[in-house]
Each structure stands twice: as C-alpha cells, then as structure tokens.
Design a protein around this motif. Structure first.
Motif, PDB file in Angstrom:
ATOM      1  N   GLY A  91      34.430  42.219  41.705  1.00 22.43           N
ATOM      2  CA  GLY A  91      35.854  41.992  41.505  1.00 22.43           C
ATOM      3  C   GLY A  91      36.137  41.106  40.310  1.00 22.43           C
ATOM      4  O   GLY A  91      37.117  41.306  39.587  1.00 22.43           O
ATOM      5  N   ARG A  92      35.271  40.134  40.063  1.00 16.97           N
ATOM      6  CA  ARG A  92      35.438  39.258  38.907  1.00 16.97           C
ATOM      7  C   ARG A  92      35.220  40.024  37.615  1.00 16.97           C
ATOM      8  O   ARG A  92      35.928  39.819  36.618  1.00 16.97           O
ATOM      9  N   GLU A  93      34.241  40.931  37.628  1.00 18.04           N
ATOM     10  CA  GLU A  93      33.992  41.763  36.452  1.00 18.04           C
ATOM     11  C   GLU A  93      35.193  42.666  36.166  1.00 18.04           C
ATOM     12  O   GLU A  93      35.579  42.848  35.001  1.00 18.04           O
ATOM     13  N   LEU A  95      38.375  42.082  36.853  1.00 17.66           N
ATOM     14  CA  LEU A  95      39.465  41.296  36.280  1.00 17.66           C
ATOM     15  C   LEU A  95      39.161  40.941  34.829  1.00 17.66           C
ATOM     16  O   LEU A  95      40.052  40.971  33.970  1.00 17.66           O
ATOM     17  N   THR A 142      43.433  45.695  40.828  1.00 16.66           N
ATOM     18  CA  THR A 142      42.414  44.838  40.219  1.00 16.66           C
ATOM     19  C   THR A 142      42.492  43.423  40.773  1.00 16.66           C
ATOM     20  O   THR A 142      41.471  42.802  41.081  1.00 16.66           O
ATOM     21  N   VAL A 143      43.718  42.894  40.910  1.00 16.36           N
ATOM     22  CA  VAL A 143      43.902  41.560  41.473  1.00 16.36           C
ATOM     23  C   VAL A 143      43.388  41.515  42.907  1.00 16.36           C
ATOM     24  O   VAL A 143      42.759  40.538  43.336  1.00 16.36           O
ATOM     25  N   ARG A 145      41.041  43.491  44.230  1.00 14.44           N
ATOM     26  CA  ARG A 145      39.573  43.567  44.185  1.00 14.44           C
ATOM     27  C   ARG A 145      38.967  42.234  43.760  1.00 14.44           C
ATOM     28  O   ARG A 145      37.849  41.884  44.164  1.00 14.44           O
ATOM     29  N   TYR A 146      39.675  41.491  42.932  1.00  9.29           N
ATOM     30  CA  TYR A 146      39.213  40.175  42.495  1.00  9.29           C
ATOM     31  C   TYR A 146      39.103  39.217  43.681  1.00  9.29           C
ATOM     32  O   TYR A 146      38.301  38.285  43.674  1.00  9.29           O
ATOM     33  N   SER A 148      42.213  38.234  45.546  1.00  7.93           N
ATOM     34  CA  SER A 148      43.458  37.533  45.798  1.00  7.93           C
ATOM     35  C   SER A 148      43.894  37.702  47.251  1.00  7.93           C
ATOM     36  O   SER A 148      43.928  38.825  47.760  1.00  7.93           O
ATOM     37  N   TYR A 155      49.817  39.358  41.334  1.00  6.95           N
ATOM     38  CA  TYR A 155      49.901  40.377  40.277  1.00  6.95           C
ATOM     39  C   TYR A 155      50.994  40.065  39.262  1.00  6.95           C
ATOM     40  O   TYR A 155      50.742  40.109  38.049  1.00  6.95           O
ATOM     41  N   TYR A 189      41.111  31.826  35.859  1.00  2.04           N
ATOM     42  CA  TYR A 189      40.613  32.652  36.972  1.00  2.04           C
ATOM     43  C   TYR A 189      39.135  32.398  37.269  1.00  2.04           C
ATOM     44  O   TYR A 189      38.538  33.129  38.051  1.00  2.04           O
ATOM     45  N   LEU A 191      36.395  32.787  35.531  1.00  2.00           N
ATOM     46  CA  LEU A 191      35.536  33.906  35.161  1.00  2.00           C
ATOM     47  C   LEU A 191      34.500  33.454  34.139  1.00  2.00           C
ATOM     48  O   LEU A 191      34.826  32.708  33.213  1.00  2.00           O
TER      49      LEU A 191
END
Length: 233
Positions: A91-93, A95, A142-143, A145-146, A148, A155, A189, A191
């Motif tokens: 999920g980080r990838e 984002l 995406t948010v 999956r990250y 949230s 979002y 975030y 990352l």
C-alpha cells in the motif's frame, strides 16, 4: 443491412468521445489552451464539429474532462507498473507511485497542467465529469490500500496536497523543485524515498530547511532529556 445494436452504438459513441478528449490533450500540449480551437480538436479527432457540443457544454468542460482522463490514464499505468511488495509495504508503494505520477505530469506536461490549474480557478470552477469520477475513485482506492482508516476524509486531503504541489511546480518564475515537494509529501505520509520512482539524480531525499529545524529540535530535546539534572541536597 440490419441496424446496429444499442451496445454497438454505445461503443461507437464512447470511442468518438475519447478521440475528442485525446485530441484536446495533444493540441493543448502543442499550442496552449487559448490557441486551441474547437474546430482544430474536431479535425484532429476525425469528428464532426457538432459532436463536441453533443458531448460537452463548452470548451472548458471538454478540456477539464480531457485532462482528468489523462491524469487517470497516467495514474492507472503507474499503479499497474509492476508487482507490489507483500503486506503494508504494498500500500505504501502504491501511494508513492500515485504521488510520483501526478508530480510527473506537472514536470512532463507543464503547458497542459498549467492551463488545467488556471481553468479550475475560473468562475465555472471544478468540472464534475465521468473522467474526474474515475480519477477520484482510483485515488481513493489508493488511499484505502495505503491503510487509511477513513478514506473519505483522507482522499480529499491527498487531492488538495497534490494540487498544491502541482501548482507550486508550475508557478512561472518561482517554481518549487519537484524533489523538494516529493520529500515533503513522502515525509507527511512516512514513505521511504526509494519507493515509487525517485527523481533522476536524487538517490536520497533532499534535506529541507524545515526538516533540518525539526532534526535540530529533536536533537536538542534528546540532549535535554539525557543531560544530568541539578544535584539534590
């Protein structure tokens, strides 16, 4: 000859609309927004001029829909670029890829994105269209999956941060370096810099003044905690 089915007609309309959107992106990228005429768009798309007014209320709506489609295509391609790591890192990838994709549009298509940002600030504002909704759904996913816990709240914040970063990259005469904006977003975030597609020539995150200040304050606080206190009588 038997008449075409409803599904065939729908597919033809979809393709015709997408040709107009693609032609708009190409011409504005080449000439700028003001120099791009509706007739030129119709000619590039191989369509009748009347089809533009059939699908879109006006040039501004056509243009914003075209940019939203380009953003959606760019984002989808970036997210599907390769296999993802297992677990939360996946999920980080995602984002990181999303941030890099949108910042990359500002870097690679400045004329297009500058016209888009200017259009959003016009009186008619932000155009709600199918392309914008698809882009929003992909960013929201995406948010989520990250990781949230509240994608509906997070979002819009991500969207606002990305729009602000794009604007900062495109300010004539005073642009902010992309790598600095990326570093701020990645720090926000949490990352790792190596996720996504780091800017060429920047294997490590730049140390920004605010980051240096935070580090200095953190170091000072640590030293205060570690320093021996006054002796008690």
């Amino acid at each position: 000859m038997s008449p075409r089915s409803a599904s065939v007609n729908e597919e033809l309309r979809r393709r015709s609309r997408e040709r107009l959107l693609q032609a708009t992106v190409e011409l504005v990228t080449e000439r700028g927004y003001e120099a791009t005429k509706l007739g030129d768009i119709a000619d590039r798309a191989g369509s009748a001029r009347g089809l533009i007014s059939y699908y879109f209320p006006g040039k501004r709506q056509l243009f914003q829909s075209a940019v939203h489609r380009q953003m959606h295509l760019t984002l989808a391609e970036a997210l599907d670029r390769g296999a993802l790591p297992d677990g939360p890192l996946g999920g980080r990838e995602l984002l990181a890829r999303a941030i890099d994709a949108i910042l990359g549009l500002a870097r690679d298509r400045p004329v297009l994105m500058r016209a888009h940002m200017a259009g959003i600030l016009q009186q008619e504002g932000f155009v709600q269209c199918d392309e914008q909704q698809r882009l929003a759904a992909l960013l929201r996913s995406t948010v989520s999956r990250y990781g949230s816990p509240d994608p509906d709240t997070d979002y819009p914040l991500l969207r606002a941060q990305l729009m602000g970063a794009v604007f900062a990259i495109l300010i004539p005469g005073a642009p902010t370096p992309l790598e600095h904006l990326r570093a701020e977003l990645f720090a926000r975030y949490e990352l790792e810099w190596e996720l996504g597609v780091p800017p060429p020539g920047h294997d490590a995150a730049p140390v920004l003044p605010r980051a240096r200040a935070r580090a200095a304050m953190t170091g000072a606080t640590s030293r205060e905690r570690e320093a021996p206190g006054p002796e008690r009588p």
